[in-house]
Design a protein around this motif. Structure first.
Motif, mmCIF file in Angstrom:
data_model
loop_
_atom_site.group_PDB
_atom_site.id
_atom_site.type_symbol
_atom_site.label_atom_id
_atom_site.label_comp_id
_atom_site.label_asym_id
_atom_site.label_seq_id
_atom_site.Cartn_x
_atom_site.Cartn_y
_atom_site.Cartn_z
ATOM 1 N N MET A 81 -12.380 -47.604 -72.560
ATOM 2 C CA MET A 81 -11.440 -46.825 -71.751
ATOM 3 C C MET A 81 -11.058 -45.542 -72.485
ATOM 4 O O MET A 81 -10.962 -44.481 -71.881
ATOM 5 N N LEU A 82 -10.871 -45.658 -73.787
ATOM 6 C CA LEU A 82 -10.478 -44.469 -74.553
ATOM 7 C C LEU A 82 -11.607 -43.441 -74.610
ATOM 8 O O LEU A 82 -11.364 -42.243 -74.706
ATOM 9 N N CYS A 83 -12.845 -43.914 -74.545
ATOM 10 C CA CYS A 83 -13.983 -42.998 -74.615
ATOM 11 C C CYS A 83 -14.381 -42.459 -73.252
ATOM 12 O O CYS A 83 -15.332 -41.695 -73.143
ATOM 13 N N GLY A 84 -13.702 -42.898 -72.211
ATOM 14 C CA GLY A 84 -14.049 -42.415 -70.882
ATOM 15 C C GLY A 84 -15.264 -43.102 -70.290
ATOM 16 O O GLY A 84 -15.892 -42.579 -69.384
ATOM 17 N N LEU A 85 -15.605 -44.271 -70.811
ATOM 18 C CA LEU A 85 -16.759 -44.993 -70.274
ATOM 19 C C LEU A 85 -16.350 -45.992 -69.208
ATOM 20 O O LEU A 85 -17.177 -46.511 -68.475
ATOM 21 N N GLY A 143 -1.827 -47.644 -66.400
ATOM 22 C CA GLY A 143 -1.413 -47.156 -67.706
ATOM 23 C C GLY A 143 -2.124 -45.874 -68.047
ATOM 24 O O GLY A 143 -2.993 -45.419 -67.317
ATOM 25 N N ASN A 144 -1.742 -45.271 -69.170
ATOM 26 C CA ASN A 144 -2.446 -44.064 -69.562
ATOM 27 C C ASN A 144 -2.560 -43.963 -71.072
ATOM 28 O O ASN A 144 -1.949 -44.715 -71.819
ATOM 29 N N ALA A 145 -3.370 -43.028 -71.497
ATOM 30 C CA ALA A 145 -3.616 -42.841 -72.916
ATOM 31 C C ALA A 145 -4.121 -41.428 -73.121
ATOM 32 O O ALA A 145 -4.685 -40.823 -72.210
ATOM 33 N N THR A 146 -3.871 -40.906 -74.317
ATOM 34 C CA THR A 146 -4.459 -39.613 -74.654
ATOM 35 C C THR A 146 -5.267 -39.772 -75.926
ATOM 36 O O THR A 146 -4.926 -40.561 -76.811
ATOM 37 N N VAL A 147 -6.358 -39.022 -75.982
ATOM 38 C CA VAL A 147 -7.185 -38.971 -77.185
ATOM 39 C C VAL A 147 -7.320 -37.500 -77.549
ATOM 40 O O VAL A 147 -7.720 -36.695 -76.707
ATOM 41 N N ALA A 148 -6.951 -37.156 -78.755
ATOM 42 C CA ALA A 148 -6.947 -35.768 -79.215
ATOM 43 C C ALA A 148 -6.194 -34.882 -78.230
ATOM 44 O O ALA A 148 -6.565 -33.731 -77.997
ATOM 45 N N ASP A 162 -5.967 -36.403 -71.680
ATOM 46 C CA ASP A 162 -5.642 -37.600 -70.908
ATOM 47 C C ASP A 162 -6.925 -38.331 -70.503
ATOM 48 O O ASP A 162 -7.846 -37.717 -69.973
ATOM 49 N N ILE A 163 -6.980 -39.637 -70.747
ATOM 50 C CA ILE A 163 -8.224 -40.352 -70.433
ATOM 51 C C ILE A 163 -8.489 -40.424 -68.931
ATOM 52 O O ILE A 163 -9.618 -40.550 -68.495
ATOM 53 N N ASN A 164 -7.418 -40.367 -68.133
ATOM 54 C CA ASN A 164 -7.626 -40.491 -66.696
ATOM 55 C C ASN A 164 -8.057 -39.182 -66.048
ATOM 56 O O ASN A 164 -8.748 -39.191 -65.035
ATOM 57 N N THR A 165 -7.626 -38.059 -66.642
ATOM 58 C CA THR A 165 -7.917 -36.791 -65.967
ATOM 59 C C THR A 165 -8.835 -35.869 -66.755
ATOM 60 O O THR A 165 -9.408 -34.947 -66.195
ATOM 61 N N GLN A 166 -8.969 -36.095 -68.071
ATOM 62 C CA GLN A 166 -9.788 -35.166 -68.859
ATOM 63 C C GLN A 166 -10.872 -35.850 -69.686
ATOM 64 O O GLN A 166 -11.049 -35.528 -70.866
ATOM 65 N N PRO A 167 -11.581 -36.798 -69.081
ATOM 66 C CA PRO A 167 -12.585 -37.514 -69.887
ATOM 67 C C PRO A 167 -13.655 -36.592 -70.465
ATOM 68 O O PRO A 167 -14.166 -36.834 -71.560
ATOM 69 N N GLU A 168 -13.947 -35.496 -69.756
ATOM 70 C CA GLU A 168 -14.972 -34.565 -70.248
ATOM 71 C C GLU A 168 -14.562 -33.939 -71.571
ATOM 72 O O GLU A 168 -15.358 -33.840 -72.504
#
Ligand SMILES: Nc1ncnc2c1ncn2[C@@H]1O[C@H](COP(=O)(O)OP(=O)(O)OP(=O)(O)O)[C@@H](O)[C@H]1O
Ligand SMILES: [Mg+2]
Lengths: 379, 306
Positions: free
Chosen positions: B48-52, B58-63, B66-72
């Protein structure tokens, strides 16, 4: 974008070139099929042993028999006095066809009534039987038309049905005796089967290995991935096509009447559809084995039977004819034959082009959506 | 500043909740260990954190993305090494590196620099032309790490990178992780090995989809095990364990190799009672000593509860 596609293609080429088995299959199958179909048809052409039982013994019945004899395909071995001998001759394989012309044959023709003749064919070798049936059909229809035109000349204004009712259901395209019709079918068949199989396998293999995930996490766009991956298969398919055309020309004297530009465009368009089909299969399969089976069963028989490759569509039962509308090879074949045999351009087969475009777009759209849903491609 | 923040992340597969309302933070530049038994939900969280994989809620951010809206955007800043070895075995070491570098969109010069770096880092200089499939597992894993780092990610996710790897190669792999962390890369790593967990700055324990504890290894040991832990060396381990588990003054007990770990309220009294009760059953006690609880003790303490 371009460099990513190139990376994927290079990798794909390397893998294909290292996998000598599938490479062999990709190259060997088209050549094998060309020879098999080309010669199987040619070998069966002449000297089919024929027996005739002519109960009518009239001018008309002799005309019909003459047609058989002069066609060059049949060898009239026996002229029978009784129908009882037919069984024996067929059983011992002394003849492959027997024709029974009924007593009222000439009278019915003269009176313009329907009349039946009976044709008995040795069915032991199914494909040979089909060929024989095809020839018989042509000859009988030919003769019917002769009579029809004669009657038309004498009695203008009335419509006639072809007077001779030919009993066996015709499953075989009599035109097939000419490789001119065979080669386009073969191109359709090979492109469809090899492209669908190789695309679906190459994608499902990545799933199986887990490398698909690794690709999905590298912000590569699905379109880049797909284009890059199918490049080698497009190329091998095009090479196959060239081989078939070349072989058809050298071995059977079949040339391309129309323009090569239209031919190439059409082939690329059909490849788009075939690869799209492979793509869709890859989204519904988790193992290479499943993908292989699905790709094979969904392309081989339909392209063989329902595209007009070997069996003419207009001779099929209506229900089956309806099904052929969802077989993309049908449209490709119609257009390809038009180019190769009639030498016409896109203006004539634009409907087929549109049908193929619709197929291709639907397939690619549905499969990319499925891929996204499965998380292999970005949301 | 956090490299990763996770808030109430949940993932369901049908009726089954694989990840259940998980929240935690990962600080920038730290080695973050994600621990849990098979099927705990570690891989699901990473995906989920890697956008796969999409989250159910729920939500999460990496760097910061947002994993839900900015996986690219996430994909451009992370490196990922999946649990299953996923390089091409029919390509050589340098072909694999070239391929992944190309897929990440590195330009020619950058690519050559990074490949040279990765080969050096993974200790594969002599093996550049070797087919990847012919390498030992430990080497393959270092190559996989190299491939995942080609585009200089800020955050790397390593899903059980040392599974099935021999101890020497494991140690060598961890040296690479330490080097990465020194360079400021955030390392999110999952493992089954509790000795490896000790190397992490922060550990998060996940059990049946839920976070059960988190903190530095030291915090976990001191906060969760407040009672003295005794190591008992005796004969008939299983029998002894059964006996001790029936005693109401024994807080916890478990087998550790050929020894028993028993936690009691009071070191001296406990030690005496253990000797008494075991000798009543004709069990010889060779020795009892107080130990600092290991992470394994903590782990058992936290996950054995009904
Ligand atoms: N695609 C899926 N469909 C259904 N269930 C799944 C799916 N993926 C994972 N699961 C289930 O979710 C649970 C968590 O799986 P996950 O792979 O995240 O565990 P893990 O902690 O990585 O375990 P391991 O240490 O074995 O890798 C498991 O029970 C698994 O069976
Ligand atoms: Mg896992």
């Amino acid at each position: 974008m371009f460099s990513r596609i190139r990376s994927i293609s290079i990798k794909e080429f390397r893998q294909v070139s290292r996998d000598t088995r599938s490479l062999g299959i990709l190259i060997f199958i088209p050549a094998f099929m060309l020879l098999m179909f080309g010669y199987a048809v040619n070998f069966d052409v002449d000297d089919i042993a024929l027996a005739v039982y002519d109960e009518d013994n009239s001018v008309q019945s002799r005309q019909l028999i003459d047609k058989f004899v002069h066609s060059g395909y049949f060898d009239l071995k026996y002229y029978l006095d009784s129908p009882r001998e037919i069984d024996r001759l067929l059983d011992r394989e002394l003849i492959r066809v027997a024709i029974v012309i009924p007593e009222n044959f000439s009278n019915s023709i003269i009176r313009g009534e329907d009349v039946s003749i009976q044709v008995l064919i040795d069915g032991a070798n199914a494909s040979a039987a089909a060929t024989v049936m095809g020839y018989t059909n042509t000859i009988v229809q030919d003769y019917s038309l002769d009579i029809l035109s004669e009657t038309m000349l004498t009695a203008k204004g009335t419509t006639f049905a072809p007077p001779i009712d030919y009993h066996p259901r015709v499953w075989y395209n009599p035109e097939l005796r000419s490789p001119v019709f065979l080669i386009p079918g073969l191109i359709a068949f090979i492109l469809m089967v090899t492209s669908a199989v190789s695309t679906s396998l190459s994608i499902v293999r990545e799933k199986e290995l887990g490398t698909m995930e690794q690709l999905a996490v590298s912000s590569i766009h699905p379109v880049e991935l797909i284009i890059g991956k199918i490049m080698p298969f497009v190329l091998t398919s095009l090479i196959s096509t060239v081989f078939i055309l070349l072989g058809g020309y050298l071995l059977f004297g079949v040339g391309v009447a129309g323009s090569f530009l239209w031919l190439s465009l059409l082939v690329v368009l059909f490849l788009f559809v075939a690869l799209g089909w492979g793509l869709l299969i890859s989204t519904t399969s988790d193992t290479q084995q499943v993908a292989f089976m699905k790709a094979l069963t969904t392309t081989m028989l339909p392209t063989f039977i329902l595209s007009g490759f070997v069996f003419p569509i207009h001779n099929m039962p209506v229900a089956v004819q309806v099904i052929t509308y969802i077989v993309p090879a049908r449209y490709f074949l119609e257009a390809l034959r038009a180019i190769m045999v009639k030498g016409v351009g896109g203006a004539v087969f634009w409907e087929q082009i549109i049908a193929l475009l619709i197929f291709g777009f639907i397939l690619v759209l549905v499969s990319t959506r499925r891929m996204k849903k499965q998380g292999y491609v970005t949301v | 500043m956090n490299a990763i923040t996770v808030k109430n992340l949940t993932r369901k597969f049908g009726d089954f909740t694989a990840v259940d309302n998980v929240s935690f933070d990962v600080k920038r530049g730290e080695i973050f260990g994600f621990l849990g038994a098979n099927g705990a939900g570690k891989t699901t969280v990473i995906k989920m954190l890697c956008g796969l994989l999409t989250s159910t809620s729920g939500n999460a951010t990496v760097a910061g993305y947002d994993i839900n809206t900015q996986p690219e955007s996430i994909k451009r800043t992370i490196g990922y090494m999946s649990q299953k070895f996923s390089l091409y075995e029919d390509l050589t070491v340098s072909e694999n590196l070239n391929f992944f570098g190309g897929v990440y969109g590195l330009n020619e010069r950058d690519l050559n620099d990074r490949i040279a770096w990765a080969v050096e880092m993974a200790g594969l200089t002599d093996k550049k032309g070797a087919l990847t499939g012919s390498l030992p597992v430990g080497w393959k894993q270092r190559l996989a790490l190299g491939c995942a780092l080609l585009h200089r990610p800020q955050v790397v996710f390593l899903d059980e990178p040392t599974g099935g790897v021999d101890p020497v190669s494991r140690r060598r792999f961890w040296d690479l992780i330490f080097t990465l962390a020194e360079e400021g890369v955030t390392v999110f790593v999952t493992t089954h090995y509790l000795d490896e967990a000790e190397y992490c700055n922060t550990i998060m324990l996940i059990h049946a989809g839920k976070i059960v504890a988190g903190g530095s290894p030291r915090q976990l040991k001191t906060e969760h095990i407040r009672y003295p832990m005794l190591e008992v060396n005796c004969t008939g381990i299983i029998e002894s364990l059964n006996i001790l588990q029936q005693q109401d003054w024994v807080i916890e007990s478990s087998v550790f190799g050929t020894l028993l770990h028993v936690s009691v309220e009071n070191e001296e009294a406990g030690s005496r009672k253990i000797k008494e009760v075991l000798s009543e059953h004709n069990i010889t006690v060779h020795g009892i000593e107080r130990i600092v609880p290991s992470l394994e003790d903590v782990f058992i303490h936290l996950t054995d509860k009904p």
